[in-house]
Design an enzyme around this catalytic site. Structure first.
Site, short mmCIF file in Angstrom:
data_model
loop_
_atom_site.label_atom_id
_atom_site.label_comp_id
_atom_site.label_asym_id
_atom_site.label_seq_id
_atom_site.Cartn_x
_atom_site.Cartn_y
_atom_site.Cartn_z
N HIS A 123 1.68 5.25 -1.71
CA HIS A 123 1.31 6.42 -2.52
C HIS A 123 2.58 7.05 -3.09
CE1 HIS A 123 -2.90 6.49 -1.13
NE2 HIS A 123 -2.39 6.00 -0.02
N LYS A 128 -8.81 -0.30 -6.19
CA LYS A 128 -8.90 0.35 -4.88
C LYS A 128 -10.19 1.13 -4.73
CE LYS A 128 -7.65 2.19 -0.88
NZ LYS A 128 -6.50 3.04 -0.63
N HIS A 182 0.87 -1.18 0.00
CA HIS A 182 0.00 0.00 0.00
C HIS A 182 0.90 1.22 0.00
CE1 HIS A 182 -3.90 2.04 1.52
NE2 HIS A 182 -3.06 2.97 1.08
N ASP A 211 1.32 2.46 3.47
CA ASP A 211 0.50 3.65 3.28
C ASP A 211 1.36 4.91 3.39
OD1 ASP A 211 -1.68 5.21 2.72
OD2 ASP A 211 -2.56 5.10 4.72
N HIS A 240 -10.42 1.39 1.44
CA HIS A 240 -10.20 2.33 2.56
C HIS A 240 -11.47 2.28 3.39
CE1 HIS A 240 -8.53 6.19 4.37
NE2 HIS A 240 -9.69 6.01 4.97
N HIS A 242 -4.82 -0.73 5.76
CA HIS A 242 -4.33 0.02 6.93
C HIS A 242 -5.26 -0.07 8.13
CE1 HIS A 242 -7.06 2.82 5.06
NE2 HIS A 242 -6.19 3.23 4.15
#
Lengths: 326, 326
Positions: free
Chosen positions: A4, A85, A2, A230, A124, A158
């Site tokens: 970004h 996602k 995960h 994350d 999420h 997460h």
């Protein structure tokens, strides 16, 4: 599993901070606009590969869940992505185009296609309720998805609260990622002493008992649990301001911190399963071979990482870690 | 009945923001170094009066609790102060010289002197536990103080959790102040959306049920409850930074916000008791006469208040309130 990476100069700044120590990562699609087409996906993957500056890193890209993805589109894109996602509307950074209803029937067409095609779903999982309760309130939605789509692999991203662990264990098709910061911090580290915007994230880090439960799960390398950093960089001045952005930047320190944590608890034997092996099995990955060496040597976390006008402050900036990457 | 005016240019910036709308305020002594002598007290009071720029404001000053204050010292200073403020060590801004033990026997000499002399005690009631539990954990200490010193008026400052209300009602010698921000905000307003450093304070604003209970207490103008703003200015750049200071600046908006709040709940009749009358009775005050006029006219809260190099961002900066002070 995960990560970004953002885009443009920020991508160029942060991508090498992961690619130099990891063999691969699951890259989140919440750009502005989000990745929802094959063209955008392939172009983004190419930009990531260029930014990584080496071949020893595999960006497992994803697309941004939409309720109107056709079976044909998903079939066509299947081999290019590792997962889809799903963001509920407005729950985190760049989720303004997320789904406005988590009603199973609204989501059914896309999820049934994914189920048939064997494409995993990353979620999420937060409502828009009171911040301490958002993940807990989302659990019935996870449960409904798990029951309605039994062949869909659902990744509870997460996870941050102890209640999520019971649900994770209850359904075979539920899996979870856990971040470094949810293993290391509680809300005390954000608002308990001085305010720390660089530990502010969504889902928010929670109570000591939540951290403890997550830590136990990670240290045991539970087979349904994977490390997902994350790591979510934001410009320093968008964190240290009146309306601070949510996200913790951990890529450059994740391995060192996890090694220290697992060593402190006498669980180094489980580290590889938590960081890598579980994810390989869950996602059916066959990663490239890559060797890094961790050495027991002090590492002072930089105060800031910079590229051109981009500046990102990592978690634990200025603090000492006891493991370094040689 | 709970105001931070700081010193130097910050004092000059914020003092008029209270003195133009209030007839008096209880001023906290947590300067660096804290106010612990008669000389420092009188000099600070003079600086406050000069900074206020008008005669229609009475600064009720306080001294910083010390375990070694003698009876003679307290007797000598009695007529100059309205109360003594106790800070446990390290719980908030400039509390590094606070008491390191809240053991009743350690505090007894000073508290018995205060009890005999009729000097009220104001307390920042938090432990150093997990931030959501600090006030709750402090309640047994309040209870012990209330029982051991039955003739001492004990002010539970800026109460923030519903559990405090039960204790407040249980002992005749316990009183409480409530801030504007604890009536208006929950933790969602600090870390639930974008991070808001200007809503970050100690004690932290808590859950919706805490806010609701405090609001009910304030709206009823419970006779043991007083408005205490805890308006606590910090330089903008010490709030919007890596290690943000705790404190919410509300002096210039407190009356407007409270009027709006009491009006919305149909309790305008109780506003004067909450803001002023209860405190007059509890502290035996006879305030100067002062008239201000609130009018139903939009007031856009300034983004920042400045004086020389000092810049302070108020709560609700840039937002619209429906009452103005003419």
């Amino acid at each position: 599993m995960h990560l970004h990476l953002r885009d443009d100069d920020m991508l160029k700044l942060v991508a090498p901070k992961t690619s130099n120590t990891f063999a691969g990562a699951l890259i989140m699609p919440n750009l502005l606009p989000p990745i929802t087409t094959k063209e955008a996906l392939l172009a983004y993957k190419k930009r990531i590969q260029e930014a990584c500056k080496n071949d020893e890193f595999e960006p497992h890209v994803t697309i941004f869940f939409q309720v109107d993805y056709s079976y044909e589109f998903l079939k066509e894109i299947k081999d290019e992505i590792i997962a889809v996602k799903l963001y509920p509307f407005g729950v985190t950074t760049n989720s303004e185009t997320g789904v406005s209803s988590m009603d199973v029937e609204v989501l059914r067409p896309t999820l049934e296609s994914m189920e048939k095609l064997g494409i995993p779903l990353c979620v999420h999982g937060e409502t828009k309720g009171f911040m301490m309760d958002r993940e807990k309130e989302f659990l019935p939605i996870y449960e409904s998805l798990a029951i309605n789509f039994p062949d869909l692999k659902i990744m509870m991203e997460h996870i941050s609260s102890k209640e999520s662990i019971d649900l994770l264990k209850k359904y075979d098709n539920l899996y979870a990622t856990i971040t470094v910061h949810h293993l290391m911090l509680t809300l005390d580290d954000v608002v308990g002493g001085m305010l720390n915007p660089h530990a502010f994230c969504k889902p928010i880090v929670k109570k000591p008992e939540d951290r403890k439960a997550l830590l136990q799960l990670a240290l045991s390398a539970h087979p349904k649990v994977m490390f997902g950093s994350d790591s979510a960089p934001h410009q320093k001045n968008t964190k240290e301001c009146h309306h601070g952005a949510a996200g913790v930047f951990t890529s450059p320190i994740a391995l060192q911190v996890l090694t220290q944590l697992f060593e402190e608890h006498g669980k180094l034997d489980n580290l590889n399963a938590f960081i890598s092996l579980n994810a390989q099995r869950i996602y059916n990955l066959n990663p490239i071979k890559k060797e890094i060496r961790l050495i027991k040597k002090d590492f002072i976390v930089p105060e800031v990482y910079s590229y051109k006008s981009e500046q990102v402050v990592p978690l634990f900036a200025g603090q000492k870690l006891v493991w370094s990457i040689s």
